[in-house]
Every structure is written in structure tokens, then in C-alpha cells.
Design a protein around this motif. Sequence first.
Motif, PDB file in Angstrom:
ATOM      1  N   SER A   1      -6.466  -0.460  10.965  1.00  0.00           N
ATOM      2  CA  SER A   1      -5.787  -0.232   9.877  1.00  0.00           C
ATOM      3  C   SER A   1      -6.260   0.896   9.210  1.00  0.00           C
ATOM      4  O   SER A   1      -7.740   0.285   7.893  1.00  0.00           O
ATOM      5  CB  SER A   1      -5.310  -1.749   8.579  1.00  0.00           C
ATOM      6  OG  SER A   1      -4.108  -1.099   8.411  1.00  0.00           O
ATOM      7  N   PRO A   2      -6.163   1.587   8.724  1.00  0.00           N
ATOM      8  CA  PRO A   2      -6.576   3.287   8.166  1.00  0.00           C
ATOM      9  C   PRO A   2      -5.664   2.987   6.415  1.00  0.00           C
ATOM     10  O   PRO A   2      -6.073   3.206   5.959  1.00  0.00           O
ATOM     11  CB  PRO A   2      -5.927   4.706   9.324  1.00  0.00           C
ATOM     12  CG  PRO A   2      -4.690   3.715  10.266  1.00  0.00           C
ATOM     13  CD  PRO A   2      -4.963   2.857  10.074  1.00  0.00           C
ATOM     14  N   ASN A   3      -4.568   1.949   7.138  1.00  0.00           N
ATOM     15  CA  ASN A   3      -3.892   2.543   5.588  1.00  0.00           C
ATOM     16  C   ASN A   3      -4.748   1.467   4.679  1.00  0.00           C
ATOM     17  O   ASN A   3      -5.029   1.455   3.678  1.00  0.00           O
ATOM     18  CB  ASN A   3      -2.356   2.075   5.301  1.00  0.00           C
ATOM     19  CG  ASN A   3      -1.822   2.499   6.082  1.00  0.00           C
ATOM     20  OD1 ASN A   3      -2.380   3.886   6.082  1.00  0.00           O
ATOM     21  ND2 ASN A   3      -0.534   2.232   6.711  1.00  0.00           N
ATOM     22  N   LEU A   4      -5.345   0.087   4.969  1.00  0.00           N
ATOM     23  CA  LEU A   4      -5.985  -0.693   4.655  1.00  0.00           C
ATOM     24  C   LEU A   4      -7.332  -0.065   4.210  1.00  0.00           C
ATOM     25  O   LEU A   4      -8.379  -0.519   3.128  1.00  0.00           O
ATOM     26  CB  LEU A   4      -6.618  -1.811   5.080  1.00  0.00           C
ATOM     27  CG  LEU A   4      -7.633  -3.028   5.203  1.00  0.00           C
ATOM     28  CD1 LEU A   4      -7.196  -4.268   3.572  1.00  0.00           C
ATOM     29  CD2 LEU A   4      -7.711  -4.378   6.019  1.00  0.00           C
ATOM     30  N   LEU A   5      -7.891   0.520   5.346  1.00  0.00           N
ATOM     31  CA  LEU A   5      -9.314   1.312   5.110  1.00  0.00           C
ATOM     32  C   LEU A   5      -9.768   1.992   3.726  1.00  0.00           C
ATOM     33  O   LEU A   5     -10.278   2.807   2.954  1.00  0.00           O
ATOM     34  CB  LEU A   5      -9.829   1.331   6.431  1.00  0.00           C
ATOM     35  CG  LEU A   5     -10.527   0.817   6.951  1.00  0.00           C
ATOM     36  CD1 LEU A   5     -10.599   1.574   8.269  1.00  0.00           C
ATOM     37  CD2 LEU A   5     -11.301  -0.429   7.010  1.00  0.00           C
ATOM     38  N   GLY A   6      -8.451   2.972   3.702  1.00  0.00           N
ATOM     39  CA  GLY A   6      -8.398   3.633   2.963  1.00  0.00           C
ATOM     40  C   GLY A   6      -7.538   3.124   1.563  1.00  0.00           C
ATOM     41  O   GLY A   6      -8.393   3.684   0.103  1.00  0.00           O
TER      42      GLY A   6
END
Length: 268
Positions: free
Chosen positions: A23-28
Motif C-alpha cells: 500500500s503506497p498510501n500507507l507507506l507514504g
Amino acid sequence: MAIDKAAMEEERINRVLTQYRESPNLLGLIRAVLSELADVAERGDAIQSAFNIDTSVGDQLTMIGKWLGWPRTHCQGSRAKVFGFACEDDDCSVGYPVLGFCEGARFACDGAQFEEYTFKDDELYRRYLKARAVAINSAQTNDYTRESLVAAATAMFGEECVIVKEGRAEIILCLTRFFTSDELQIIHLAEHVLPIAPGVKLTWAHCDGAIFGFGAGWGEMCTSSFYKIITDPLERKPKSGIFGFGPDWSGFCTGRFYSGDPADLEFL
């Protein structure tokens, strides 16, 4: 060592469970929060390094001085320069700073013998603070040993300061060079930053090079000098109350003129 913010962030990103790493949003979001925390950690680390007695300057060093109970400015920090003539003789041991004609000096009897002094030179101030730190530790642990005194004196004057006499009631510290006039003006402050046990008198001396003596740590014949005690003519006790100059006479301010009667000489 400075904080590596990138490494700090990655170390925590690596703790994210595998199923959430897609999940790129979570990592971001996690990286954004970690970046803010890393900034806080970096600033906190900078505060610690800013208040280092070995490297701090300016206001930071002033704060360290306040913590150690040794501010930059002392009301009676400098001996006031009074009217007199500097000793040009190598054998002269008078250490009181004087000024000659037309140099703004006053007579010793006019006002206080001390004036305000501020440690403007960070390096000089740092040396006094290091000695003060040793003295505080000695007072708290009742450790008034030779090693503690050597450590504090070395912090102030380096290897140029030597203990030439130590007894139950007096310690003589000698500089293996002549004190400068500026150093002599504030040398009385040293007693307050050195680990000297209560009831022990501190006396200063100086000489031009190695100190004459026999054994380890002393100079040899023809290559050394006798040390000279730093004296203050304003604190001497004259042998007579008659006006005059020299160790037997009273000098300015307190003397009276000789009446001509030998009985009035009153030598002690």
C-alpha cells in the motif's frame, strides 16, 4: 555523531508487516510521520552537542557557566590598575598591575581595589569552566587530591603550571613563564575555580622557564630559574607608619610624615 534521518526512517519502515507493504498510501503516510519525528530527534541531538564544554561558544558557553555557578561577569573580577611604575628588573616579584603617567590610573587609596570583569574570550572562559567542573566534583566527593588539583590547573594553564610546594596549610602553584599583566589582574579568581581544600592557602609564583631543583620534574644547573612568589604590594604590612616608599614604609594614603623624632619610627 549526527543522526542519519534516512536510516532512522528506513529502520522503522522495515518493521511494517508484509501484507501492508503493497500500500503506497500507507507507506507514504508512515514516512511523512517518521520524517517529522526524525526532525525532532535531530534537533534534540543538536541541543546536546550545543552544550558541550569542549566545543560550545557564545550563549551556549554562557549557559554552561551559569550551570556551574561561574558567570561571565564578576563584580570584583579584576584588580583595578593604579598609579605606579612597572618593574623592569628580572628579579622583581611584584605582580600588581599598574599604569604610569597620563594613562588614566588612580591612586590605590581612591575607591575600591577591584572592578567588574567579563570573560569576553570564549577560550579563556572555557579554561576556567573546566577547572570549575573539577572543583565542584572535588567538593561533592571531598576529593582534594593532588591529581584533582593537577587536572584543574592543567585545564587552566596547560603543562605550564606546576605544583612546587604542597603542605597542610599552603599550596604554591608556579607558572613556567611570566604571567602577563592581564592574567595578574584576574589571578585572584583562580582560587574560586581550583579544588583547594578549605583552610589551605593558595599562593602563585612564576619563573622564566624550567624551575630550579633536583630530581624528576625539576630543572638542572645553568638551564633553570628560581621561581618568584607573586606579591601584592597593596596587601603588605609595612614596618612603619611613616610616609615613604619601600617595604619599610607606609606609602600613600595611610602614612604620616616623619617628625624628625627617632621615637616616631616605630619599626616592628
